[in-house]
Design a protein around this motif. Sequence first.
Motif: not given
Ligand code: GDP
Length: 427
Positions: A15, A18, A41, A298, A329
């Motif tokens: 996450g 985010k 991301h 993703t 997260m």
């Molecule tokens: P990153 O590669 O670390 O940026 O993470 P990703 O984007 O690949 O995967 C994280 C997923 O979790 C994404 O689909 C986000 O939209 C989602 N996400 C992030 N924070 C939260 C949260 O607190 N709750 C939920 N349900 N989804 C989240």
Amino acid sequence: MPSVVVIGAQWGDEGKGKIIDYLAGQAKVVVRSQGGNNAGHTVIVEDKKYAFHLLPSGVLYKDKVNIISNGVVFDPEGFLKEIEILQSQGVDTSNIKIDERVHVIFPYHKKIDALEEEARGDQQIGTTKKGIGPCYMDKIERSGIRLGEMLDKELFKERLFYQVDRKNKIIEKIYDSQGFDKEEIFNTYCDYAEKIKQYVTDTTVIVHEALEAGDKVLFEGAQGTLLDIDLGTYPYVTSSHPTSGGFCVGAGVGPNRLGEILGIVKAYTTRVGHGPFPTELFNETGDLIREKGNEYGTTTRRPRRCGWFDGVMVKYTARVNGLTGISLMLLDVLSGFEKIKICTGYEMDGKVIHHFPANLKTLGRCKPIYEELDGWDEDITNIERYEDLPLNARKYIDRIEDYLGLPVKMVSVGPKRSQTIVRETLF
Ligand code: GDP
Ligand code: IMO
Ligand code: MG
């Protein structure tokens, strides 16, 4: 300290995007300093969803400088596609800077990545096939082509032709596959160079000047600590350093410039690709976490492997990064489980251990030892204040803090920018 480093403290996809998007609101400069478009991301603002692969996740703010610094491996085709998608979504992409030292990914890197994966058979790493490993190989071997060189047509032609000849021999003679036409690559990449040159500069100067001026700088990690080429679960890793030390080299800043080192940690654990995973769940609970958390990649859309929170592992990643705090997260995904487990030790050949083994065979033999906590039923996705979280959710967070000896400074209760509980302001 005017800088915050955001680090994936598990196997990636924690996450980070985010949180970067959230913190970027207060920053002046956002820097991506390793990996390439193997990253994915996700950022959700109001009801709009964005996926960043190579671009820093601060791009949605018009007034921020978004930097792709020297430690990144750079795919021009991927970059231009990403820019195009964002522009079609109405995002201003003019504030992007790319370091002239980034190593360029060519079609032969992607092809060798895919061919090598095929050749590994059941020993596959499960790479994203974006050419990341082969490009870093050339960099370390000192035959890679840097973006600055790609802008100098004469030099570029000489370096590229030499490389294509060598790579074609490997592709044809070792993998028995078809090589590339060097003129064709040259022409395509000269077109890319024309489109990209406006963004290219020495980004270490921008980062240095921002830090000197006391401006807030946000360093965005891609991948996660357990995918680090040195400190991760080798060989099931990526080819860069997604750890705090990696930012110094990858962005050209001294370690004394890194302020807050924030570990991004899921309230459970996921992994894409192959390799051992002690708390992995092969049952309905694992499936439920995957469905509730929408745990599909993703970048590649692969289903992510899911399991309980592994404290032993995060204690290790906290140590090797020098984490100063945690952002926890996807806590909302755990709503509705009667019991929630935290792994606080491993049983290995009848012995209890509390460290994360470096040896993969040893790690593969580790059985998690769990502490069981009571769950909560409430939907927490609209909660804005920590005090309003259900008691058992707070107890879960308390136990994680206590076990890791680190403060949970942020809690995320949904994918949107607004679904973020801040317990301590970082900038
Ligand atoms: P990153 O590669 O670390 O940026 O993470 P990703 O984007 O690949 O995967 C994280 C997923 O979790 C994404 O689909 C986000 O939209 C989602 N996400 C992030 N924070 C939260 C949260 O607190 N709750 C939920 N349900 N989804 C989240
Ligand atoms: P973000 O930034 C999760 C994994 C791949 C594979 C291994 C090597 O979104 O957290 P590579 O293509 O890098 O040579 O693949 O690393 N991997 C990731 N897993 N999140 C990522 O990035 C990843 N980037 C690479 O699945 O197991
Ligand atoms: Mg991701």
